[in-house]
Design a protein around this motif. Structure first.
Motif, PDB file in Angstrom:
ATOM      1  N   SER A   1      45.960 -83.686 -29.098  1.00 17.94           N
ATOM      2  CA  SER A   1      46.837 -82.019 -29.030  1.00 17.94           C
ATOM      3  C   SER A   1      47.837 -82.564 -27.726  1.00 17.94           C
ATOM      4  CB  SER A   1      46.345 -81.190 -27.620  1.00 17.94           C
ATOM      5  OG  SER A   1      46.844 -79.713 -27.447  1.00 17.94           O
ATOM      6  N   GLN A   2      49.190 -82.238 -28.257  1.00 21.47           N
ATOM      7  CA  GLN A   2      50.673 -82.425 -27.985  1.00 21.47           C
ATOM      8  C   GLN A   2      50.302 -81.862 -26.872  1.00 21.47           C
ATOM      9  OE1 GLN A   2      51.850 -85.716 -28.172  1.00 21.47           O
ATOM     10  NE2 GLN A   2      49.831 -85.959 -28.747  1.00 21.47           N
ATOM     11  N   GLN A   3      49.937 -80.664 -26.344  1.00 28.66           N
ATOM     12  CA  GLN A   3      49.925 -79.689 -25.299  1.00 28.66           C
ATOM     13  C   GLN A   3      48.931 -80.154 -24.945  1.00 28.66           C
ATOM     14  OE1 GLN A   3      50.415 -75.418 -27.023  1.00 28.66           O
ATOM     15  NE2 GLN A   3      52.076 -76.000 -28.291  1.00 28.66           N
ATOM     16  N   PRO A   4      49.495 -79.719 -23.178  1.00 29.14           N
ATOM     17  CA  PRO A   4      47.886 -79.772 -22.336  1.00 29.14           C
ATOM     18  C   PRO A   4      47.192 -78.804 -22.083  1.00 29.14           C
ATOM     19  CG  PRO A   4      50.149 -78.113 -20.691  1.00 29.14           C
ATOM     20  CD  PRO A   4      50.345 -79.046 -22.732  1.00 29.14           C
ATOM     21  N   GLY A   5      46.265 -79.580 -21.374  1.00 30.21           N
ATOM     22  CA  GLY A   5      44.768 -78.682 -21.058  1.00 30.21           C
ATOM     23  C   GLY A   5      43.664 -78.716 -22.320  1.00 30.21           C
ATOM     24  N   THR A   6      42.622 -78.002 -22.379  1.00 29.53           N
ATOM     25  CA  THR A   6      41.657 -78.122 -23.389  1.00 29.53           C
ATOM     26  C   THR A   6      42.240 -77.512 -24.274  1.00 29.53           C
ATOM     27  OG1 THR A   6      39.816 -77.846 -20.974  1.00 29.53           O
ATOM     28  CG2 THR A   6      38.805 -77.886 -23.022  1.00 29.53           C
ATOM     29  N   ARG A   7      41.996 -77.744 -24.899  1.00 32.52           N
ATOM     30  CA  ARG A   7      42.250 -76.975 -26.726  1.00 32.52           C
ATOM     31  C   ARG A   7      41.253 -77.652 -28.038  1.00 32.52           C
ATOM     32  NH1 ARG A   7      46.586 -74.354 -26.042  1.00 32.52           N
ATOM     33  NH2 ARG A   7      47.288 -74.305 -27.298  1.00 32.52           N
ATOM     34  N   PRO A   8      41.806 -76.057 -29.079  1.00 35.20           N
ATOM     35  CA  PRO A   8      40.558 -76.726 -29.949  1.00 35.20           C
ATOM     36  C   PRO A   8      41.021 -77.333 -30.524  1.00 35.20           C
ATOM     37  CG  PRO A   8      41.378 -74.548 -29.906  1.00 35.20           C
ATOM     38  CD  PRO A   8      42.473 -75.201 -28.504  1.00 35.20           C
ATOM     39  N   CYS A   9      39.792 -77.690 -31.368  1.00 38.25           N
ATOM     40  CA  CYS A   9      39.688 -78.978 -32.545  1.00 38.25           C
ATOM     41  C   CYS A   9      39.659 -77.994 -33.952  1.00 38.25           C
ATOM     42  CB  CYS A   9      38.460 -80.326 -31.571  1.00 38.25           C
ATOM     43  SG  CYS A   9      38.553 -81.805 -32.570  1.00 38.25           S
ATOM     44  N   VAL A  10      40.433 -79.492 -35.005  1.00 39.62           N
ATOM     45  CA  VAL A  10      40.588 -79.617 -35.903  1.00 39.62           C
ATOM     46  C   VAL A  10      39.789 -79.986 -36.635  1.00 39.62           C
ATOM     47  CG1 VAL A  10      41.895 -78.840 -38.974  1.00 39.62           C
ATOM     48  CG2 VAL A  10      42.179 -77.873 -35.932  1.00 39.62           C
ATOM     49  N   ILE A  11      38.581 -80.600 -37.027  1.00 38.54           N
ATOM     50  CA  ILE A  11      37.758 -81.389 -38.459  1.00 38.54           C
ATOM     51  C   ILE A  11      38.491 -81.728 -40.262  1.00 38.54           C
ATOM     52  CG2 ILE A  11      36.177 -82.469 -38.791  1.00 38.54           C
ATOM     53  CD1 ILE A  11      34.135 -81.217 -36.193  1.00 38.54           C
ATOM     54  N   VAL A  12      39.336 -82.421 -40.076  1.00 32.30           N
ATOM     55  CA  VAL A  12      39.441 -82.272 -41.677  1.00 32.30           C
ATOM     56  C   VAL A  12      39.198 -83.808 -42.694  1.00 32.30           C
ATOM     57  CG1 VAL A  12      42.077 -82.654 -42.678  1.00 32.30           C
ATOM     58  CG2 VAL A  12      41.564 -82.240 -40.551  1.00 32.30           C
ATOM     59  N   ILE A  13      38.121 -83.247 -43.052  1.00 29.22           N
ATOM     60  CA  ILE A  13      38.054 -83.704 -44.173  1.00 29.22           C
ATOM     61  C   ILE A  13      38.552 -84.251 -45.478  1.00 29.22           C
ATOM     62  CG2 ILE A  13      35.769 -84.232 -45.651  1.00 29.22           C
ATOM     63  CD1 ILE A  13      35.060 -84.015 -42.772  1.00 29.22           C
ATOM     64  N   HIS A  14      38.728 -85.391 -45.884  1.00 33.02           N
ATOM     65  CA  HIS A  14      39.339 -86.481 -47.051  1.00 33.02           C
ATOM     66  C   HIS A  14      39.110 -85.461 -48.473  1.00 33.02           C
ATOM     67  CE1 HIS A  14      37.517 -89.820 -47.960  1.00 33.02           C
ATOM     68  NE2 HIS A  14      37.348 -89.686 -46.956  1.00 33.02           N
ATOM     69  N   GLY A  15      39.560 -85.459 -48.878  1.00 32.52           N
ATOM     70  CA  GLY A  15      38.948 -85.769 -50.964  1.00 32.52           C
ATOM     71  C   GLY A  15      39.125 -86.973 -51.181  1.00 32.52           C
ATOM     72  N   GLY A  16      38.951 -87.131 -52.715  1.00 34.22           N
ATOM     73  CA  GLY A  16      39.046 -88.219 -53.080  1.00 34.22           C
ATOM     74  C   GLY A  16      37.811 -88.152 -54.633  1.00 34.22           C
ATOM     75  N   SER A  17      37.531 -87.126 -54.698  1.00 38.21           N
ATOM     76  CA  SER A  17      36.144 -86.963 -55.895  1.00 38.21           C
ATOM     77  C   SER A  17      34.722 -87.273 -55.174  1.00 38.21           C
ATOM     78  CB  SER A  17      36.203 -88.162 -57.068  1.00 38.21           C
ATOM     79  OG  SER A  17      37.689 -87.641 -57.434  1.00 38.21           O
ATOM     80  N   TRP A  18      34.134 -87.736 -53.546  1.00 38.57           N
ATOM     81  CA  TRP A  18      32.933 -88.214 -53.078  1.00 38.57           C
ATOM     82  C   TRP A  18      33.007 -89.471 -53.117  1.00 38.57           C
ATOM     83  CZ3 TRP A  18      32.866 -83.769 -56.666  1.00 38.57           C
ATOM     84  CH2 TRP A  18      32.700 -82.553 -55.865  1.00 38.57           C
ATOM     85  N   SER A  19      33.663 -90.069 -53.529  1.00 43.78           N
ATOM     86  CA  SER A  19      34.039 -92.131 -53.605  1.00 43.78           C
ATOM     87  C   SER A  19      35.072 -92.607 -53.764  1.00 43.78           C
ATOM     88  CB  SER A  19      33.352 -91.686 -55.676  1.00 43.78           C
ATOM     89  OG  SER A  19      33.903 -91.879 -56.351  1.00 43.78           O
ATOM     90  N   SER A  20      35.668 -91.913 -52.694  1.00 39.17           N
ATOM     91  CA  SER A  20      36.971 -92.768 -52.696  1.00 39.17           C
ATOM     92  C   SER A  20      37.918 -91.754 -51.507  1.00 39.17           C
ATOM     93  CB  SER A  20      38.042 -92.833 -53.620  1.00 39.17           C
ATOM     94  OG  SER A  20      38.605 -92.195 -54.140  1.00 39.17           O
ATOM     95  N   GLY A  21      38.801 -92.699 -51.310  1.00 37.59           N
ATOM     96  CA  GLY A  21      39.266 -91.733 -50.088  1.00 37.59           C
ATOM     97  C   GLY A  21      39.133 -91.763 -48.758  1.00 37.59           C
ATOM     98  N   ASN A  22      40.125 -92.096 -47.625  1.00 39.06           N
ATOM     99  CA  ASN A  22      39.670 -92.054 -46.515  1.00 39.06           C
ATOM    100  C   ASN A  22      40.838 -91.473 -45.075  1.00 39.06           C
ATOM    101  OD1 ASN A  22      42.379 -93.771 -46.035  1.00 39.06           O
ATOM    102  ND2 ASN A  22      41.415 -95.148 -47.292  1.00 39.06           N
ATOM    103  N   SER A  23      40.438 -91.441 -43.882  1.00 35.07           N
ATOM    104  CA  SER A  23      40.263 -90.470 -43.368  1.00 35.07           C
ATOM    105  C   SER A  23      42.333 -90.548 -42.905  1.00 35.07           C
ATOM    106  CB  SER A  23      40.603 -90.029 -41.563  1.00 35.07           C
ATOM    107  OG  SER A  23      40.316 -92.402 -41.673  1.00 35.07           O
ATOM    108  N   LYS A  24      42.943 -91.610 -43.452  1.00 36.60           N
ATOM    109  CA  LYS A  24      44.644 -91.652 -43.512  1.00 36.60           C
ATOM    110  C   LYS A  24      45.224 -91.263 -44.532  1.00 36.60           C
ATOM    111  CE  LYS A  24      43.163 -94.897 -40.456  1.00 36.60           C
ATOM    112  NZ  LYS A  24      43.261 -95.551 -38.964  1.00 36.60           N
ATOM    113  N   GLN A  25      44.858 -89.673 -45.385  1.00 39.27           N
ATOM    114  CA  GLN A  25      44.887 -90.058 -45.675  1.00 39.27           C
ATOM    115  C   GLN A  25      46.422 -88.326 -45.740  1.00 39.27           C
ATOM    116  OE1 GLN A  25      42.456 -87.484 -48.899  1.00 39.27           O
ATOM    117  NE2 GLN A  25      42.057 -89.545 -50.270  1.00 39.27           N
TER     118      GLN A  25
END
Length: 375
Positions: free
Chosen positions: A142-166
């Protein structure tokens, strides 16, 4: 004649704002047509204006050019209409505690002329090790100070491809607005099948909770976000893990009903969706029906399910719009707070451009949802 030929080609391309793409490369073109409308509309105007000088078929070309221009800008017009109602609709869906996004409007014409914002620096970290494989996540603080919520992002790719850089642009956007973001890699099919990815989401959640002090994460405020296959994973995780720290789940064009989805496959010229399911679930429905039921998020919606944001384009040719309609109905039946952002012109992967019509509206909805469920 050259002018008319070019305008005919552009006209056919503009129809992708109204109809499903008939094949894979037309689907890619549909993303460009719908989310970069200014470029295509500008080219159309330039070619149409070239007919000022007397030439054969001038009138026919001019009429076709005007129609084509209107079709290209139709996502812009529709976005203005949706932007006028999205605030009211989200407030109705989530109640008086709804906290709107920082943008004054869900859609701004000027943003269509902007390039995507720069991506902030992130760390790549190992969150889980299995025999023969180490799983990593990209952590955007987070670019704002303090304790902040977290978003967990899961990529696509037909379950067989893709990665966290998408599609890192949304990760950076959310980090700038005060959310920690973890973009997660998971075990891929066909070597790993359901429920392996859901187990990986749980492992990532545990890792982030255990290291919350270092990452300045509020351990009571996590939200899952997934695209396409990743949306199926986060929906299934949100509806089956029953973790008190999960405050919501965001579904970008995900397959919510795998049983129904198998019965009506995608256009094979775009994607062999049944082959994709075979790799992820270990075979066809008539061989392993229990796997299809167990991987269908819609089967696990109950009255304790977390708030849900659904985002889907009506022209999606990879994951049918019907998936979201079915999920929407199931959430309604169980009294779960939710909102379905419907984009009539958009196709699968429309959020490739955050400054496009669909990109602007979906980003506004995501931020409003996060602000509301993590307050």
């Amino acid at each position: 004649m050259i002018r008319l030929t070019l305008l005919i080609i552009l006209f056919l391309a503009s129809l992708l704002n109204l109809f499903d793409a008939p094949a894979y490369y037309f689907w890619l073109l549909a993303i460009m047509v719908s989310e970069f409308p200014v470029i295509f509309a500008g080219v159309t105007v330039a070619i149409t204006a070239s007919g000022y000088w007397p030439q054969k078929y001038r009138t026919a070309g001019t009429i076709l050019g005007i129609v084509t221009f209107l079709l290209f800008i139709s996502p812009i017009i529709r976005s203005f209409i949706i932007s006028r109602s999205i605030k009211i609709e989200m407030q109705a869906a989530f109640g008086s505690r709804t906290i709107l996004a920082t943008e004054s409007s869900a859609f701004k014409l000027g943003k269509l002329f902007k390039f995507s914002d720069s991506v902030i620096a992130y760390q790549s970290l190992v969150y889980k090790t299995y025999p023969g494989i180490s799983l990593t996540l990209d952590y955007y603080p987070s670019q704002q100070p303090g304790t902040r919520p977290c978003v967990i992002v899961i990529h696509g790719g037909s379950w067989s491809s893709g990665n966290s850089k998408q599609l890192p642009e949304l990760n950076s956007y959310l980090a700038k607005r005060g959310y920690n973001v973890a973009s997660v890699n998971y075990r891929l099919a066909p070597d790993y099948q359901n429920p392996a990815p859901v187990e990986d989401v749980k492992a990532a959640l545990n890792y982030l909770r255990q290291n919350a002090g270092n990452f300045h994460i509020d351990t009571n405020k996590f939200v899952l976000l997934g695209r396409s296959a990743g949306a199926q994973i986060v929906l299934l995780a949100a509806y089956t893990l029953h973790h008190s720290s999960l405050k919501g789940v965001i579904d970008f064009y995900g397959p919510a009903d795998m049983v129904w989805g198998y019965s009506l496959p995608a256009n094979p010229w775009v994607m062999d969706s049944r082959a994709v399911m075979h790799r992820y679930l270990g075979g066809p429905y008539n061989k392993v029906p229990q796997n299809y039921v167990a991987s269908s998020p819609i089967e696990f919606v109950d009255k304790q399910s977390p708030p849900t944001l659904i985002i889907h384009g009506a022209n999606d040719v990879l994951v049918a719009y019907e998936h979201s309609r079915r999920l929407n109905d199931k959430l309604q039946q169980n009294g779960i707070k939710h909102y379905w952002l419907k984009l009539p012109w958009a196709t699968h992967g429309f959020d490739y451009n955050l400054n496009g019509p669909g990109g602007q509206l979906s980003t506004y909805a995501v931020e409003t949802f996060l602000n509301t469920v993590t307050q």
